[in-house]
Write a protein that holds these residues in place. Structure first.
Motif, PDB file in Angstrom:
ATOM      1  N   ALA A 107      17.933  55.101  52.707  1.00 48.32           N
ATOM      2  CA  ALA A 107      17.604  54.274  51.546  1.00 48.32           C
ATOM      3  C   ALA A 107      18.850  53.565  51.019  1.00 48.32           C
ATOM      4  N   ALA A 108      19.999  54.256  51.071  1.00 53.63           N
ATOM      5  CA  ALA A 108      21.249  53.649  50.581  1.00 53.63           C
ATOM      6  C   ALA A 108      21.650  52.455  51.448  1.00 53.63           C
ATOM      7  N   LEU A 109      21.371  52.543  52.725  1.00 55.18           N
ATOM      8  CA  LEU A 109      21.760  51.462  53.650  1.00 55.18           C
ATOM      9  C   LEU A 109      20.705  50.377  53.778  1.00 55.18           C
ATOM     10  N   PHE A 110      19.422  50.771  53.722  1.00 51.94           N
ATOM     11  CA  PHE A 110      18.367  49.818  54.042  1.00 51.94           C
ATOM     12  C   PHE A 110      17.239  49.757  53.016  1.00 51.94           C
ATOM     13  N   GLY A 111      17.438  50.413  51.855  1.00 54.36           N
ATOM     14  CA  GLY A 111      16.411  50.378  50.809  1.00 54.36           C
ATOM     15  C   GLY A 111      16.449  49.100  49.997  1.00 54.36           C
ATOM     16  N   ASP A 112      15.557  49.002  49.033  1.00 51.95           N
ATOM     17  CA  ASP A 112      15.468  47.794  48.205  1.00 51.95           C
ATOM     18  C   ASP A 112      16.748  47.532  47.427  1.00 51.95           C
ATOM     19  N   ASP A 113      17.471  48.592  47.081  1.00 53.20           N
ATOM     20  CA  ASP A 113      18.687  48.420  46.280  1.00 53.20           C
ATOM     21  C   ASP A 113      19.947  48.432  47.127  1.00 53.20           C
ATOM     22  N   ALA A 114      19.786  48.441  48.448  1.00 52.95           N
ATOM     23  CA  ALA A 114      20.966  48.495  49.336  1.00 52.95           C
ATOM     24  C   ALA A 114      21.760  47.200  49.237  1.00 52.95           C
ATOM     25  N   GLY A 115      23.058  47.350  49.506  1.00 54.11           N
ATOM     26  CA  GLY A 115      23.923  46.167  49.502  1.00 54.11           C
ATOM     27  C   GLY A 115      24.598  45.962  48.189  1.00 54.11           C
TER      28      GLY A 115
ATOM     29  N   LEU B 107      14.902  46.358  59.703  1.00 55.38           N
ATOM     30  CA  LEU B 107      15.143  44.989  60.164  1.00 55.38           C
ATOM     31  C   LEU B 107      15.063  44.009  59.000  1.00 55.38           C
ATOM     32  N   ASP B 108      14.103  44.192  58.104  1.00 52.14           N
ATOM     33  CA  ASP B 108      14.002  43.319  56.930  1.00 52.14           C
ATOM     34  C   ASP B 108      15.298  43.336  56.129  1.00 52.14           C
ATOM     35  N   SER B 109      15.842  44.528  55.923  1.00 54.04           N
ATOM     36  CA  SER B 109      17.065  44.676  55.144  1.00 54.04           C
ATOM     37  C   SER B 109      18.247  44.004  55.843  1.00 54.04           C
ATOM     38  N   LEU B 110      18.367  44.207  57.143  1.00 57.03           N
ATOM     39  CA  LEU B 110      19.460  43.587  57.905  1.00 57.03           C
ATOM     40  C   LEU B 110      19.378  42.073  57.837  1.00 57.03           C
ATOM     41  N   ARG B 111      18.169  41.549  57.918  1.00 61.13           N
ATOM     42  CA  ARG B 111      17.982  40.103  57.894  1.00 61.13           C
ATOM     43  C   ARG B 111      18.252  39.524  56.508  1.00 61.13           C
ATOM     44  N   GLU B 112      17.745  40.177  55.478  1.00 59.78           N
ATOM     45  CA  GLU B 112      17.895  39.674  54.114  1.00 59.78           C
ATOM     46  C   GLU B 112      19.355  39.639  53.672  1.00 59.78           C
TER      47      GLU B 112
ATOM     48  N   GLU C  28      29.265  39.709  59.810  1.00 59.76           N
ATOM     49  CA  GLU C  28      29.066  40.649  58.698  1.00 59.76           C
ATOM     50  C   GLU C  28      28.347  41.904  59.179  1.00 59.76           C
ATOM     51  N   GLY C  29      27.384  41.712  60.097  1.00 60.43           N
ATOM     52  CA  GLY C  29      26.657  42.838  60.647  1.00 60.43           C
ATOM     53  C   GLY C  29      27.552  43.758  61.461  1.00 60.43           C
ATOM     54  N   GLU C  30      28.453  43.180  62.230  1.00 60.71           N
ATOM     55  CA  GLU C  30      29.391  43.990  63.011  1.00 60.71           C
ATOM     56  C   GLU C  30      30.259  44.846  62.099  1.00 60.71           C
TER      57      GLU C  30
ATOM     58  N   ASN D 165      21.860  39.072  55.715  1.00 61.74           N
ATOM     59  CA  ASN D 165      22.587  38.261  56.682  1.00 61.74           C
ATOM     60  C   ASN D 165      23.421  39.105  57.643  1.00 61.74           C
ATOM     61  N   LEU D 166      22.982  40.337  57.905  1.00 56.22           N
ATOM     62  CA  LEU D 166      23.661  41.174  58.883  1.00 56.22           C
ATOM     63  C   LEU D 166      23.146  40.851  60.287  1.00 56.22           C
ATOM     64  N   VAL D 167      21.927  40.316  60.342  1.00 49.38           N
ATOM     65  CA  VAL D 167      21.407  39.708  61.567  1.00 49.38           C
ATOM     66  C   VAL D 167      20.718  38.403  61.171  1.00 49.38           C
ATOM     67  N   ARG D 168      20.639  37.496  62.127  1.00 48.85           N
ATOM     68  CA  ARG D 168      19.872  36.263  61.935  1.00 48.85           C
ATOM     69  C   ARG D 168      18.677  36.307  62.867  1.00 48.85           C
ATOM     70  N   GLN D 169      17.510  35.956  62.322  1.00 47.03           N
ATOM     71  CA  GLN D 169      16.305  35.959  63.147  1.00 47.03           C
ATOM     72  C   GLN D 169      15.597  34.623  63.047  1.00 47.03           C
ATOM     73  N   LYS D 170      15.274  34.077  64.210  1.00 44.64           N
ATOM     74  CA  LYS D 170      14.450  32.881  64.297  1.00 44.64           C
ATOM     75  C   LYS D 170      13.334  33.186  65.279  1.00 44.64           C
ATOM     76  N   LYS D 171      12.146  33.392  64.721  1.00 39.41           N
ATOM     77  CA  LYS D 171      11.000  33.852  65.491  1.00 39.41           C
ATOM     78  C   LYS D 171      11.356  35.180  66.170  1.00 39.41           C
ATOM     79  N   GLN D 172      11.413  35.221  67.503  1.00 40.60           N
ATOM     80  CA  GLN D 172      11.701  36.480  68.179  1.00 40.60           C
ATOM     81  C   GLN D 172      13.171  36.629  68.563  1.00 40.60           C
ATOM     82  N   ASP D 173      13.966  35.620  68.295  1.00 36.01           N
ATOM     83  CA  ASP D 173      15.386  35.679  68.628  1.00 36.01           C
ATOM     84  C   ASP D 173      16.173  36.263  67.459  1.00 36.01           C
TER      85      ASP D 173
END
Length: 232
Positions: free
Chosen positions: A224-232, A126-131, A147-149, A133-141
């Motif tokens: 790791a390739a999709l969601f690791g520190d070096d992903a993207g 989730l951290d990776s998706l958010r960082e 881009e995520g799609e 911009n593949l998802v947007r998170q505001k509190k619990q929403d």
């Protein structure tokens, strides 16, 4: 008399130790019989049937009959989210059951939470998706972006049509009990976990009652390739 949701009733259902053990056993997303749940709770089948009747009446579990057997599962992922949150509260306030062993680090690293990935890897995803911009998170929403799609379609063959459900949101924040931060639930979290299994990147531990998710060596690299520190 106060009006509104009766949280005391739900709390009383979850608060009984035997029922809490039964509900926790159902957190792995699998349907279990009354006998199996009795074993998980350390009670007799007759006592388990009484507890299950109360949980069913309270809307926390639902039965499914198959042949001569009657199976029980959590009603939906909302129940799983509440249980995961309570587990986090119990851990934070020091109310831990002493049950150490080799599974503990694995459980914290990656586990199933109803039907989606939880633990360190679930939070990392989730951290990776958010960082990125593949998802947007505001509190619990949480909202899936365009881009995520495109990312999901390209890398995991998940289309927006696969995420439609009449009762579940596409994205939902679920508070992780071990990390005390959010991991991804909803139809997207479930679809991603299912895709990991289909690609043979990960599989649930075969031990009865286990919630551990084991990643293969290939799965570790792909994740790791999709969601690791070096992903993207």
């Amino acid at each position: 008399m106060k009006s509104g949701p009766d949280i005391a009733l739900v709390a009383s259902l979850v608060g009984d130790p035997a029922r809490a053990n039964m509900l926790t056993a159902l957190m792995n997303g699998r349907a279990l019989t009354a006998s199996e749940l009795a074993q998980e709770a350390g009670i007799t089948p007759q006592t388990a049937s009484s507890h299950l009747a109360k949980l069913e009446a309270g809307g926390l579990v639902e039965p499914e009959k198959q042949g001569r057997h009657r199976y029980y599962r959590l009603t939906d992922d909302d129940v799983a989210s509440v249980l995961e949150g309570l587990a986090g509260l119990a851990a934070r306030t020091g109310h831990m059951r002493v049950r150490t062993g080799p599974k503990d680090p694995a459980l914290r690293r990656a586990r199933i939470c109803y039907d989606h990935l939880a633990g360190d890897l679930g939070v990392q995803m989730l951290d990776s998706l958010r960082e990125r911009n593949l998802v947007r998170q505001k509190k619990q929403d949480i909202e899936l972006t365009a881009e995520g799609e495109r990312f999901l379609a390209k890398h995991l063959q998940i289309s927006p049509g696969m995420l439609t459900h009449p009762r579940r949101p596409v994205c939902k924040a679920c508070l992780d009990w071990s990390e005390r931060r959010h991991h991804l639930a909803g139809t997207l979290g479930a679809a991603m976990m299912q895709r990991f299994a289909e690609l043979k990147w990960a599989a649930r531990d075969a031990t009865p009652g286990s919630r551990v998710v084991n990643f293969t060596r290939t799965g570790e690299k792909q994740f790791a390739a999709l969601f690791g520190d070096d992903a993207g």
